[in-house]
Scaffold this active site. Structure first.
Site, PDB file in Angstrom:
ATOM      1  CD  GLU A 188       1.565   9.459  45.185  1.00  0.00           C
ATOM      2  OE1 GLU A 188       1.458   9.195  43.979  1.00  0.00           O
ATOM      3  OE2 GLU A 188       1.974   8.631  46.018  1.00  0.00           O
ATOM      4  CG  ASP A 226      -2.436  12.352  43.428  1.00  0.00           C
ATOM      5  OD1 ASP A 226      -2.493  13.358  42.696  1.00  0.00           O
ATOM      6  OD2 ASP A 226      -2.515  11.207  42.975  1.00  0.00           O
ATOM      7  CB  ILE A 227       2.368  15.187  45.020  1.00  0.00           C
ATOM      8  CG1 ILE A 227       2.136  15.676  46.455  1.00  0.00           C
ATOM      9  CG2 ILE A 227       3.518  15.934  44.362  1.00  0.00           C
ATOM     10  CD1 ILE A 227       3.300  15.410  47.385  1.00  0.00           C
TER      11      ILE A 227
END
Length: 334
Positions: free
Chosen positions: A246, A203-204
């Site tokens: 995300e 994920d970001i």
């Protein structure tokens, strides 16, 4: 009827070869608002509008008779209120002793294509041709040709619907449903061949800050760009999907611990040096490689725990569940 089938999370209808309903489960009755007595011994076309009857005749019966089964037929059935409810129908002939029937499984679909408009002109012409069939045999033949063309178009539409059902609208990647199906297939292949596969969850980093600072529209642009980078770096056999928010997932067939770490690190670096509308963007990655003890739940849990370790160790890192060792050359805290 078996209790599990009666309350299964899908509709079940058994019909005779002539289309008469002989069994229906409680799940379907509750979805459609009928009592069992309303449907038993009725023809299944009782639940269909005229366009759906045409589809049923031109697709369901020919395939049942030719192949003994029908797969992924999109069709609408009438709720007791008259509302059209779209379903995905799978049917298969069943014969045992004196019992011969067609078992149908129905799964409600959230999306449908309004093919009634496509068929309206052909339907009117067909009804007129049947009314004047003694005087219009040539015209009737032409109508049948048009119906066949519409059927081919409908099959194409159905194929498009299937693709839409497994595609994430924002990123264009496959969605969580498709990923889960592919993960199950990977486990089946692993148990047959003993060839390992690996799984990324990524994920970001600080994505909430991106949304709070630049707005959700820019956040969506970041997600779409990340999806492009993931697709560009994926091998042909890899499965890349958006898991939610995300978070993204990647299945790497026939990939062990060492190669999965190397691929993940290359991916992490590519994202770190990419040009983003928000400035620098980094990701954290958790990896798990399948073992004999794993199933689809445990491998996801191991990858998620490895992702958490990457976050705990400063983000912008790659961690494998087997080692929990940081393979990231850049130790800056992002």
């Amino acid at each position: 009827m078996d209790k599990r089938l009666n309350y299964a999370p899908c509709g079940f209808i058994a019909i005779t070869y002539d289309g008469v309903i002989t069994e229906v489960n409680q799940t379907f009755l509750e979805w459609m608002g009928y009592e069992r007595v309303n449907l038993l011994h009725q023809h299944i076309e009782f639940l269909m509008s005229m366009p759906n009857k045409m589809i049923f005749h031109s697709y369901f019966y020919p395939n049942i008779n030719l192949n003994d089964q029908v797969e992924e037929l999109f069709i609408s059935l009438k709720h007791c209120t008259g509302e059209a409810i779209p379903f995905l129908l799978n049917g298969k002939k069943y014969g045992s002793g004196e019992v011969e029937c067609i078992d149908c499984i129905l799964v409600p679909m959230k999306k449908r294509v309004d093919y009634e408009l496509e068929l309206r002109s052909a339907k009117k012409q067909l009804e007129a041709a049947y009314f004047e069939k003694d005087q219009a045999l040539v015209k009737l033949e032409q109508i049948h040709l048009e119906i066949e063309q519409k059927q081919r178009e409908l099959l194409n539409i159905n194929a498009t619907l299937v693709e839409l059902a497994v595609t994430d609208k924002l990123t264009g990647l496959k969605n969580r449903r498709f990923f889960q199906e592919q993960l199950e297939e990977q486990f089946a292949f692993f148990h047959q061949t003993a060839k390992p596969f690996s799984l990324f969850i990524l994920d970001i980093d600080h994505f909430k800050k991106v949304n709070d600072t630049f707005g959700h529209q820019v956040g969506d642009e970041v997600l779409a760009q990340l999806a492009q980078i993931l697709s560009a770096h994926a091998r042909q056999e890899d499965v890349v999907a958006r898991y939610g928010g995300e978070e993204f997932v990647v299945i790497l067939p026939e990939t062990g611990v060492h190669n999965s770490l190397m691929i993940a690190e290359q991916l992490r670096q590519a994202i770190e040096v990419a040009q983003w509308p928000t400035g620098k963007i980094t990701i954290s990655i958790g990896i798990a490689t399948v073992t004999e003890k794993d199933n689809d739940v445990t491998i996801l849990k191991k990858a998620d725990e490895a992702l958490y370790a990457s976050k705990e160790n400063g983000r912008n890192k790659v961690t494998h569940s087997d080692t929990h060792s940081d393979r990231h050359a850049n130790n800056s805290d992002n």
